[in-house]
Design an enzyme around this catalytic site. Structure first.
Site, PDB file in Angstrom:
ATOM      1  CB  CYS A   1       4.023  89.468 -19.585  1.00 61.21           C
ATOM      2  SG  CYS A   1       3.465  89.089 -21.072  1.00 61.21           S
TER       3      CYS A   1
ATOM      4  NE  ARG B   1      -1.895  85.306 -23.869  1.00 59.69           N
ATOM      5  CZ  ARG B   1      -0.762  84.503 -23.850  1.00 59.69           C
ATOM      6  NH1 ARG B   1       0.276  85.154 -23.812  1.00 59.69           N
ATOM      7  NH2 ARG B   1      -0.906  83.205 -23.575  1.00 59.69           N
TER       8      ARG B   1
ATOM      9  NE  ARG C   1       7.406  79.199 -25.352  1.00 61.34           N
ATOM     10  CZ  ARG C   1       5.957  80.076 -25.030  1.00 61.34           C
ATOM     11  NH1 ARG C   1       5.992  80.871 -26.229  1.00 61.34           N
ATOM     12  NH2 ARG C   1       5.850  79.948 -24.253  1.00 61.34           N
TER      13      ARG C   1
ATOM     14  CG  ASN D   1       7.833  83.232 -22.560  1.00 63.96           C
ATOM     15  OD1 ASN D   1       9.080  83.585 -21.842  1.00 63.96           O
ATOM     16  ND2 ASN D   1       6.736  82.818 -21.751  1.00 63.96           N
ATOM     17  CG  ASP D   2       5.623  83.013 -28.446  1.00 61.29           C
ATOM     18  OD1 ASP D   2       5.910  81.921 -28.674  1.00 61.29           O
ATOM     19  OD2 ASP D   2       4.409  83.261 -27.638  1.00 61.29           O
TER      20      ASP D   2
ATOM     21  NE  ARG E   1       1.304  82.080 -20.435  1.00 69.94           N
ATOM     22  CZ  ARG E   1       2.162  82.178 -19.816  1.00 69.94           C
ATOM     23  NH1 ARG E   1       2.120  82.209 -18.499  1.00 69.94           N
ATOM     24  NH2 ARG E   1       3.438  82.924 -20.210  1.00 69.94           N
TER      25      ARG E   1
ATOM     26  CD  GLU F   1       3.092  86.729 -28.014  1.00 68.77           C
ATOM     27  OE1 GLU F   1       3.726  85.997 -27.157  1.00 68.77           O
ATOM     28  OE2 GLU F   1       1.803  86.748 -28.130  1.00 68.77           O
TER      29      GLU F   1
ATOM     30  CG  HIS G   1       2.865  77.307 -23.066  1.00 69.95           C
ATOM     31  ND1 HIS G   1       3.051  77.472 -24.304  1.00 69.95           N
ATOM     32  CD2 HIS G   1       2.426  78.576 -22.654  1.00 69.95           C
ATOM     33  CE1 HIS G   1       2.961  78.912 -24.919  1.00 69.95           C
ATOM     34  NE2 HIS G   1       2.703  79.483 -23.927  1.00 69.95           N
TER      35      HIS G   1
END
Ligand code: PEP
Ligand code: MG
Length: 597
Positions: free
Chosen positions: A509, A339, A472, A461-462, A303, A438, A196
């Site tokens: 996304c 989210r 990650r 990403n996940d 986020r 995800e 992140h």
């Protein structure tokens, strides 16, 4: 290339593109900043009084934190603060420090640090895992007290001038609180491409390089650095010829960026006029401003945990409502996908919010926290629903891993609507209900769960880390974190096809969406809604407008027929070069390949 100069180059992993030349500041844990000073005998009581005052202030703060967290989340989460108070009030603990100051004539902060270290060493030897886990508590307490004793060190990097942050590690909560006007770039020893902190660097639009082994020991405050986010390289105190080369590259880049600005008013469509909606991922009102400036279609991902990390506390329902309302008002009729909180993994509050887990990404994270801490969940849902009266909101739930979770979330969501209805509070009844894809388990059963939701959002990403079992955030396994692994692509394809068949919107996304090399593949697979960092929007539009949809479908078909990630990467990179080389304004993104590292 001379060996001497080559030593100044450190190769890492590119986490955010761009080139910056500037002064370094080494961002350190405050515990490393404590210096030992001798204190004359006649001043030791003064030193003890200073310490007592600092401890008193910390106890007051901890009691306040306990009250706030009890109200906002729950008593169990808040207990941690009282246990820290108990340690500070423990007569043995504190008298040991007083004794150290009196007998050894040392300053309070050095004595606190020594005491913390001794306790930690003693805990380390114990078999009881509960006591071992108190190690983190001790360092939290130590940090708080030391910060009171040396307040001028609070901003370890005083951001009076623009600087490059050098750190062993940057957590998302460290990163988000840095002044984005003053930070030129990040360079860290640990961290992955999709951590992140790296995502935040991209959203700040500044270069970042991670995985730079031994960096902190080689750099000191004030050193001149080049951070080359394109090549994943840092140069320490570069000689004049190297600076000159980088300055030339910077100029080329700048004119390329200026060219990109011309795309802002143009439609985001392929050469044969197929519209692809480019959305933005945001974490703040500043991101929103950038997103709107670069012509985002709307907000594909807000986020919401990032403002909490920024303010280092839980926001009340009213505070959240007012933030979401502002976002909606400024979005001016565009859709905003909010989210719900995604804490855990690598996103924790620094003090007290985290508890130790061996595998935080596989642990108490995201929707799992929410479904347990229902009060927190309800406050956020109420705030989002209330804000929905002021714009076009979609609600998105992260890290769903089963149908059971969807049903539980849905039930809570409906009960909050019912509550607001009873209270006569306005909200939009049409707010679409969506989930993030995800976790591979839900990608596999997408055909079943798509019937229970209004839209899907693929979080690559996940999805990549969970499909490939690769953290990650870990630079040691960075090379195994492969967005183009055929297994990942198949899951994306499955979800996209399922959504299309069910006539439900699907967005991607994750960071893949903003990578110009991957965009042709994703659009070719049928993803016509991509949500990305605002800083990536224009480059994405440029690629999008460069070729026909038919060509992209052909690329996707070929890529999906390949069985090695490397073959797919090569195919996409050749295609990208073809597009970029055809463009006269393309930047020359190559630095110092002739050097040996
Ligand atoms: C993702 O996982 O792709 C995503 C968009 O969520 P985050 O990066 O916040 O985990
Ligand atoms: Mg995610």
């Amino acid at each position: 290339m001379e060996k001497e100069i080559a030593k100044r180059f450190i190769k890492g992993i590119s986490a955010s593109p761009g080139i910056v030349i500037g002064k370094a500041c080494v961002f350190q844990d405050i515990l490393y900043l404590v210096e030992r000073r001798d204190v004359e005998e006649e001043h030791t009581e003064q030193e003890i009084a200073r310490l007592k005052q600092a401890v008193r202030q910390v106890i007051d703060e901890l009691i306040q934190d306990n009250l706030r967290v009890s109200q906002d989340i729950g008593k169990r989460e808040a207990e941690i603060f009282l246990s820290h108070v108990a340690i500070l009030e423990d007569p043995y603990f504190i008298s040991q420090i007083f004794q150290d100051i009196r007998e050894n004539g040392i300053n309070a902060e050095a004595s606190v640090l020594r005491q913390i270290d001794e306790f930690r060493a003693a805990f380390e030897k114990m078999d009881d895992p509960y006591i071992k886990a108190r190690d983190q508590d001790l360092s939290d307490i130590g940090k708080r007290v030391i910060q009171k004793l040396i307040p001028s060190q609070r901003n370890i990097c005083d951001l009076e001038e623009s600087i490059i942050i050098v750190a062993s590690e940057l957590t998302p909560s460290d990163t988000i609180r840095l002044d984005r006007e003053k930070v030129l770039a990040f360079a860290t020893e640990s961290g992955g491409k999709e951590s992140h902190a790296a995502i935040l660097a991209r959203s700040f639009g500044i270069p970042a390089v991670v995985g730079l082994e031994g960096l902190v020991s080689k750099v000191k405050k004030g050193d001149l650095l080049v951070v080359d986010g394109d090549m994943g390289m840092v140069v320490i105190n570069p000689p004049e010829e190297v600076i000159q080369n980088y300055q030339n590259l910077q100029k080329t880049r700048e004119s390329y960026r200026a060219e990109l600005q011309k795309l802002i008013p143009l439609p985001s469509e392929t050469l044969d006029s197929h519209e692809v909606r480019l959305w933005a991922n945001i974490g703040s009102l500043v991101d929103l401003e950038y997103a709107l400036h670069f012509g985002a279609h709307g907000i594909g991902l807000f986020r919401t945990e990032l403002p909490f990390l920024m303010w280092r506390r839980f926001l009340s329902e009213d505070e959240q409502f007012s933030l979401y309302q502002k976002v909606l008002t400024q979005a001016n009729g565009r859709e905003v996908t909010i989210r719900t909180l995604d804490f855990g993994g690598d996103k924790f509050f620094e003090d007290g919010g985290s508890h130790r887990e061996k595998n935080p990404f596989l642990g108490y994270r995201s929707i799992r926290v929410f479904l347990k801490e229902k009060d927190l969940f309800k406050q956020q849902i109420r705030a989002i629903l209330r804000a929905s009266a002021y714009g076009h909101v979609k609600i998105l739930f992260p890290m769903i891993s089963s149908m059971e979770e969807i049903r539980q979330v849905r039930e809570l969501f409906e009960s909050m609507k019912e509550e607001l209805r009873r209270e006569g509070v306005p909200y939009s009844d049409k707010i679409p209900f969506g989930i993030m894809i995800e976790v591979p388990s839900v990608a596999i059963i997408a055909d079943q769960l798509v019937k229970e939701v209004d839209f899907l959002s693929i979080g690559t990403n996940d999805l990549i880390q969970y499909t490939l079992a690769v953290d990650r955030d870990n630079d040691l396994v960075n090379s195994l974190y492969q967005p183009l692994n055929p297994a990942v692509l198949r899951l994306i394809q499955t979800v996209t096809e399922v959504a299309k068949k069910a006539n439900k919107p699907v967005t991607l996304c994750g960071e893949m969406a903003g990578n110009p090399q991957y965009i042709p593949l994703l659009v070719g697979m049928g993803l016509m809604d991509l949500s990305m960092n605002p800083a990536s929007l224009l480059e994405a539009k440029k690629i999008l407008r460069s070729i026909t949809y038919e060509r992209w479908k052909w690329i996707a078909e070929r890529a999906l027929g390949l069985s090695l990630a490397e073959e797919i990467r090569k195919l996409l990179s050749e295609e990208y070069d073809r597009i970029v080389l055809a463009a006269p304004d393309a930047p020359e993104i190559q630095a110092f390949q002739e050097y040996e590292f």
